[in-house]
Design an enzyme around this catalytic site. Structure first.
Site, short mmCIF file in Angstrom:
data_model
loop_
_atom_site.label_atom_id
_atom_site.label_comp_id
_atom_site.label_asym_id
_atom_site.label_seq_id
_atom_site.Cartn_x
_atom_site.Cartn_y
_atom_site.Cartn_z
N LYS A 120 -37.21 47.33 47.49
CA LYS A 120 -37.62 46.74 46.21
C LYS A 120 -36.72 47.23 45.07
CE LYS A 120 -42.58 46.68 47.28
NZ LYS A 120 -42.91 45.40 47.86
N GLU A 291 -40.51 41.19 43.72
CA GLU A 291 -39.83 41.37 45.00
C GLU A 291 -39.56 40.00 45.58
OE1 GLU A 291 -41.89 42.75 48.42
OE2 GLU A 291 -43.75 41.72 47.95
N ASN A 293 -39.73 37.98 49.25
CA ASN A 293 -40.13 38.02 50.65
C ASN A 293 -39.25 37.06 51.44
OD1 ASN A 293 -42.17 39.94 50.28
ND2 ASN A 293 -43.62 38.38 49.62
N ARG A 295 -39.10 35.47 54.21
CA ARG A 295 -39.79 34.92 55.38
C ARG A 295 -40.76 33.86 54.91
NH1 ARG A 295 -44.72 37.07 53.88
NH2 ARG A 295 -44.60 39.16 52.99
P1 ADP Z 1 -46.09 44.15 48.25
O1 ADP Z 1 -44.77 44.30 48.95
O2 ADP Z 1 -47.09 45.11 48.75
O3 ADP Z 1 -46.53 42.73 48.24
P2 ADP Z 1 -45.56 43.80 45.38
O4 ADP Z 1 -44.53 44.48 44.60
O5 ADP Z 1 -45.35 42.37 45.69
O6 ADP Z 1 -45.80 44.61 46.73
O7 ADP Z 1 -46.95 43.97 44.63
C1 ADP Z 1 -48.17 43.58 45.19
C2 ADP Z 1 -49.21 43.47 44.08
O8 ADP Z 1 -49.35 44.70 43.38
C3 ADP Z 1 -48.89 42.47 42.99
O9 ADP Z 1 -49.26 41.16 43.35
C4 ADP Z 1 -49.70 43.00 41.83
O10 ADP Z 1 -51.05 42.68 41.96
C5 ADP Z 1 -49.57 44.49 41.99
N1 ADP Z 1 -48.43 45.02 41.22
C6 ADP Z 1 -47.18 45.26 41.66
N2 ADP Z 1 -46.40 45.75 40.68
C7 ADP Z 1 -47.17 45.80 39.57
C8 ADP Z 1 -46.94 46.23 38.21
N3 ADP Z 1 -45.77 46.70 37.81
N4 ADP Z 1 -47.97 46.14 37.34
C9 ADP Z 1 -49.18 45.69 37.73
N5 ADP Z 1 -49.46 45.29 38.99
C10 ADP Z 1 -48.46 45.34 39.91
P1 ADP Z 2 -48.01 37.91 51.69
O1 ADP Z 2 -47.47 38.04 50.30
O2 ADP Z 2 -47.48 36.73 52.42
O3 ADP Z 2 -49.46 38.09 51.80
P2 ADP Z 2 -47.73 40.61 52.67
O4 ADP Z 2 -46.54 41.45 52.35
O5 ADP Z 2 -49.01 40.97 52.00
O6 ADP Z 2 -47.32 39.12 52.40
O7 ADP Z 2 -47.91 40.65 54.24
C1 ADP Z 2 -48.20 39.52 55.03
C2 ADP Z 2 -49.09 39.90 56.16
O8 ADP Z 2 -48.43 40.75 57.04
C3 ADP Z 2 -50.35 40.57 55.72
O9 ADP Z 2 -51.41 40.06 56.47
C4 ADP Z 2 -50.10 42.04 56.04
O10 ADP Z 2 -51.29 42.70 56.39
C5 ADP Z 2 -49.16 41.94 57.20
N1 ADP Z 2 -48.16 43.00 57.16
C6 ADP Z 2 -47.42 43.40 56.11
N2 ADP Z 2 -46.58 44.38 56.44
C7 ADP Z 2 -46.78 44.62 57.75
C8 ADP Z 2 -46.21 45.52 58.70
N3 ADP Z 2 -45.26 46.39 58.38
N4 ADP Z 2 -46.66 45.46 59.97
C9 ADP Z 2 -47.61 44.59 60.32
N5 ADP Z 2 -48.19 43.72 59.48
C10 ADP Z 2 -47.80 43.73 58.21
MG MG Z 3 -45.55 41.17 47.35
#
Ligand code: ADP
Ligand code: ADP
Ligand code: MG
Length: 665
Positions: A120, A291, A293, A295
């Site tokens: 990230k 970020e 994704n 995929r």
């Molecule tokens: P992940 O890889 O777990 O999806 P993200 O960076 O996409 O991580 O963040 C997931 C969620 O966490 C966001 O949808 C938001 O709800 C919260 N979040 C992430 N960064 C921030 C931030 N700087 N301020 C407030 N909420 C955040």
């Molecule tokens: P989305 O934004 O599409 O929800 P997430 O980052 O939250 O993407 O992850 C998608 C799905 O994959 C979720 O159901 C999460 O629990 C699962 N997941 C995320 N990271 C991993 C991992 N490292 N191993 C297995 N499952 C994962």
């Molecule tokens: Mg995310």
């Protein structure tokens, strides 16, 4: 990147997403290969593929995360392309490279793009250079001492995040400088154990933000297009549970700016395939790249609904070396689509995942789209994500989409494991949600316990539901004794004796009492349900007449002692026992009890310690997160009942503190 007109696609994933990919692949005349762990052998997706290959074992590490085993399966099955789905290895650059080294196609972007976007912090740097707005950040090097003046330019509150994190895990809010050092240390530990890399960074935490993301497509001819936005602000534990397209928040100008920015982000990494650029919006409408994704996203169906584009078909065509389709290049967005993620989890116990036997799993898929990996009789394994299904609707307006989704969820016949159905229904009928006033703190403002209590049912309506449940159960018991149903109306000859049952519904205790003599009468909380009579009882329903209105109520036994009643006025969860078992011992004053089941990983206090309010006493690891149990008051630690390594259940006594008045400290 290897590409060719492949013929046999292996899906390195499981359940609903495997099923989803097979569907399109088959329509395109391709063969498919399923992989299945020992725990998944009976899931429907396994038989939907042309062939299936077993990955022996059940844990993710032994199966869907095991690169060697998957490569062997690719060879055995002679697949010539691999679709990684989401989660698992979908964003793992070593996996993508290994597939390409075999000379076959990885359905996704290049390993270089995966690696650039995998961190990230690096992704933010790249986007910043490309003119995509990002939040400032401080990256904390492995093991390095945290120097608090590094953060001088960043205003509190801050958020510490894992650079290689995902699935909402590994994030902590830091409200003031006293929490800085310890929160970062915990985040590093969590990041290491969950993602194999301790690199974390700190960025400003945006209060009450909205999560809005953009679907993009890129091809090897250098084209990058967007397929509009999805709003995913309804989240629990930083994970999405309701997603929609379009977003109710965007003005036309902001939308255009956002979509253009997402395309710029895609071009910055020469994106190939389907990807999602995630943004966070402050309440004033400014937005920042979160970020990317690399995929297919869980919530891709809402985009498919509003644009009419099959995203998996685009992925497969692009992976074969083709261009983005002409339809996708000129796609427009129509109507409103909403997706709800149905999880086997208990929203009232910190959303703890539930596993077990899904005795029934029937969801109408005529009026809505249901993407699922389960059917009646399937087992929900504790090894994997607890998502049971995605239920998606498409209507001409947001309100209609919400109400049709609510209806589909209401009549979903799911029994055997507790789910979040009632919470989803509660959100879809709640006024703030319907007004579009949503943000990621929605579920902190709106208590899940309230949302699940179907306030749409008034007292006399819920009394009818409870009376019906009691009569349904009387009938079932009579049937199981093989006596005649006539027994329903007169079965004990003790005059004037009331039968009674106690339930909890809508957060209240409800007592249902009934008698047969001289006439049948039924009371709920001492109030008579007038003119109540049973007309007919079926396997899972009861037809009753109350005040000359005939209605049918479906009765589902969700799990031990918990029923879900579905009727014309909505559905209602009713339990026959207390939700929270009382501890079997009397806890002394000042007792700190475990807030959830978990493992004690560290004890930081000793008996005799004088502690301040907020002092960390021990660390509990539960649900892949570290929770610090801290002193609720200043005082002296008089007893410590937990040791590092102990498994504790909800309500276990951990520490006793003898309170001191603040002035003595
Ligand atoms: P992940 O890889 O777990 O999806 P993200 O960076 O996409 O991580 O963040 C997931 C969620 O966490 C966001 O949808 C938001 O709800 C919260 N979040 C992430 N960064 C921030 C931030 N700087 N301020 C407030 N909420 C955040
Ligand atoms: P989305 O934004 O599409 O929800 P997430 O980052 O939250 O993407 O992850 C998608 C799905 O994959 C979720 O159901 C999460 O629990 C699962 N997941 C995320 N990271 C991993 C991992 N490292 N191993 C297995 N499952 C994962
Ligand atoms: Mg995310």
């Amino acid at each position: 990147m290897t590409f060719s007109k492949f013929k046999r696609v292996l899906v390195a994933n499981r359940a609903e997403i495997a099923s989803r990919v097979f569907r399109t692949a088959h329509q395109m005349g391709l063969e498919t290969i399923a992989l299945y762990s020992d725990a998944d052998i009976d899931l429907p997706y396994v038989n939907e593929a042309t062939f299936a290959v077993n990955l022996s074992g059940a844990s993710p590490k032994d199966t869907y995360l095991n690169i060697d085993k998957i490569l062997r399966a690719v060879e055995i099955s002679q697949a010539d392309a691999v679709h990684p789905g989401y989660g698992f290895l979908s964003e793992n650059v070593e996996f993508a490279k290994a597939i390409e080294d075999l000379g076959i196609t990885f359905i996704g972007p290049t390993p270089e793009t995966i690696s650039q976007m995998g961190s990230k912090t690096r992704a933010k740097e790249i986007m910043n250079l490309a003119g995509v707005p990002t939040l400032p950040q401080v990256v904390i090097d492995h093991g390095a001492e945290v120097v608090s003046n590094q953060f001088n330019n960043l205003p509190f509150p801050l958020l510490v995040k894992a650079a290689f994190g995902g699935g909402g895990r590994g994030m902590r809010i830091i409200r003031d400088s006293s929490e800085l050092i310890s929160s970062i240390a915990i985040a590093q530990q969590e990041a290491l154990s969950a993602f194999g890399n301790a690199l974390v960074f700190v960025e400003p935490y945006i209060e009450r933000p909205r999560h809005i993301e953009v679907q993009i497509l890129g091809d090897r001819f250098g084209d990058v297009v967007h397929l509009f936005e999805r709003e995913c602000s309804i989240q629990r534990r930083y994970q999405k549970i309701i997603e929609e397209s379009p977003s109710a928040f965007l003005t036309e100008d902001t939308r255009q700016l956002l979509l253009d920015t997402a395309v710029r982000a895609g071009k910055a990494v020469s994106y190939i395939g389907a990807g999602t650029v995630e943004f966070i919006f402050a309440p004033d409408g400014t937005f920042y790249f979160l970020e990317m994704n690399t995929r297919l996203q869980v919530e891709h169906p809402v985009t498919e609904y509003v644009t009419g584009i099959d995203l998996v078909k685009e992925q497969l065509h692009i992976a074969m070396g083709g261009p983005i389709s002409d339809e996708a290049k000129v796609a427009t967005s129509h109507g409103w689509a909403i997706e709800a993620r149905l999880y086997a989890e208990d929203p009232l116990e910190n959303y703890s995942p539930q596993a077990g036997h899904l005795a029934r799993f029937e969801i109408d898929n005529v009026h809505v789209r249901v993407d699922t990996g389960f059917r009646s009789g399937s087992n929900v394994s504790s090894f994997y994500d607890a998502m049971l299904a995605k239920v998606i609707t498409h209507r001409s307006s947001r309100i209609e989409a919400a109400s049709s989704l609510e209806l589909a969820l209401r009549y979903a016949k799911v029994a055997g494991v507790p789910t979040n159905i009632e919470l989803l229904r509660g959100i879809l009928t709640e006024q703030e949600f319907l007004n579009g006033h949503i943000d990621t703190a929605y579920l902190e403002r709106n208590d899940p316990a309230k949302l699940t209590q179907n306030i749409a049912l008034d007292e006399s309506e819920s009394a009818i539901y409870l009376a019906s449940l009691v009569m349904f159960r009387v009938h079932q018991r009579a049937m199981s004794r093989r006596t005649l149903p006539a027994v329903l109306y007169a079965w004990r000859n003790v005059k004037n004796a009331d039968f009674f049952d106690v339930f909890v519904a809508q957060g209240k205790e409800m007592t249902v009492s009934y008698r047969y003599d001289p006439e049948f009468e039924i009371h709920v909380n001492s109030l008579e349900v007038p003119n109540f009579s049973v007309r007919h009882v079926g396997d899972d329903y009861i037809d009753i007449e109350a005040g000359s209105i005939l209605q049918r109520l479906t009765v589902l036994n969700v799990s031990q002692g918990i029923f879900r009643l579905i009727g014309p006025k909505g559905s209602l969860i009713v339990s026959t026992k207390e939700r929270f078992p009382r501890s079997s011992y009397e806890s002394p004053l000042g007792s700190l009890l475990a807030p959830m089941p978990g493992t004690v990983t560290e004890v930081r206090a000793q008996t005799g310690d004088r502690v301040d309010k907020g002092a960390p006493l021990l660390v509990l690891e539960a649900m892949k997160m570290q929770h610090i149990i801290s002193a609720p008051t200043p005082g002296v630690v008089t007893d410590i009942r937990a040791r590092a390594g102990d498994q504790v259940t909800l309500g276990t006594l951990l520490v006793v503190i003898q309170e001191e008045s603040e002035t003595n400290v």
